[in-house]
Design an enzyme around this catalytic site. Structure first.
Site, short mmCIF file in Angstrom:
data_model
loop_
_atom_site.label_atom_id
_atom_site.label_comp_id
_atom_site.label_asym_id
_atom_site.label_seq_id
_atom_site.Cartn_x
_atom_site.Cartn_y
_atom_site.Cartn_z
N ALA A 66 0.83 -1.20 0.00
CA ALA A 66 0.00 0.00 0.00
C ALA A 66 0.87 1.26 0.00
CB ALA A 66 -0.91 0.01 1.23
N GLY A 111 1.10 -5.96 0.49
CA GLY A 111 0.16 -6.22 -0.60
C GLY A 111 0.82 -6.69 -1.87
N GLU A 114 1.01 -10.30 -1.35
CA GLU A 114 -0.36 -10.81 -1.42
C GLU A 114 -0.87 -10.87 -2.85
OE1 GLU A 114 -2.64 -9.76 2.64
OE2 GLU A 114 -1.74 -8.01 1.67
N GLU A 134 3.35 -6.54 7.50
CA GLU A 134 2.34 -5.68 8.12
C GLU A 134 2.46 -5.60 9.64
OE1 GLU A 134 0.47 -6.98 4.18
OE2 GLU A 134 1.77 -7.85 5.72
#
Length: 260
Positions: A66, A111, A114, A134
């Site tokens: 992010a 992310g 991910e 995270e």
């Protein structure tokens, strides 16, 4: 002219989607999430595309997760919207009825990892660095990482990586099964295209059904999984492609599949 945050290139039956924010290590903001969703959905029913490759612009990063500068400006409600949007996007990628290859060309954190996990196959540059980091920001993976990583590398290793938030290099990622293959940086896209070319030689409907059977079968018990496989197989039986495969074998030639 406004910068295109997701680029698309076609190479035969392969679509290459490139995250295009290299100045911020291809990190996700709302614009990139929406741009990638639009590209993915446009490919869903495009019969000219057999394989999708997702990569990042530049040499440094696949996707650094992010965009934390944008995140700092968001309200709690907007953060929830961001997480909802990115989680749904990655599920759409996972459920795309054609193979998706992640060309992990550099740093892939949060992310970014991910996104790679939502793809079917991951090929990493030797310079790649991956990790679900995270917890170091006092949050947890929110785009599927807590669910997809243990299914790929096992519960114990996934807990280790998520609890510590540490990064892994390309060779360790290969050793633990996080990536399928490692390539030198200058040969990464060629390696992905070579894999895609092999997939393009197979029957399109067979690939769709195999992906469906694997994805959904893994979420249930063996007995139910075998039933899912059986139903997926039945779909391939009346196809023209199946008959073409038999004819090509008999005639000692390469089959020409049309997805019919």
């Amino acid at each position: 002219m406004e910068q295109q945050v997701v680029l698309e290139e076609r190479k035969g039956q392969v679509a290459i989607l490139t995250l295009n924010r290299p100045e911020v290590m291809n990190s996700f903001n709302f614009a990139m999430l929406r741009g990638l969703h639009e590209k993915v959905e446009s490919l869903r029913f495009d019969n000219d595309v057999r394989v999708v490759i997702i990569t990042g612009a530049g040499q440094k990063a696949f996707c650094a997760g992010a965009d934390l500068k944008e995140r700092a400006t968001l309200s709690e409600t907007q953060v929830k919207e961001f997480i909802f949007t990115i989680r749904n996007l990655f599920t759409h990628i996972e459920e795309l009825p054609k193979p998706v290859i992640a060309a992990v060309n550099g740093i892939a954190l949060g992310g970014g990892t991910e996104l790679a996990l939502a793809c079917d196959i991951r090929i990493a540059s030797a310079t790649a660095s991956m990790g679900l980091t995270e917890t170091r920001l006092a949050i947890i993976p929110g785009a599927g990482g807590t669910q997809r990583l243990p299914r790929l590398v096992g519960r114990g290793k996934a807990k280790e990586l998520i609890f510590t938030g540490r990064r892994v290099g390309a060779e360790e990622a290969l050793n633990i099964g996080l990536v399928n293959q490692v390539a030198e940086p200058e040969k990464l896209l060629d390696a992905c295209l070579e894999m895609a070319a092999m997939i393009c030689e197979t029957g399109p409907i067979a690939i769709q059904q195999a992906k469906y059977a694997i994805n959904y079968g893994l979420e249930t018990d063996l007995h139910t999984g075998l039933a899912i496989e059986s139903n997926a197989y039945w779909i391939t039986i009346p196809t023209e492609d199946r008959l073409e495969g038999l004819a090509a074998f008999r005639e000692k030639r390469k089959p020409v599949y049309k997805g019919k």
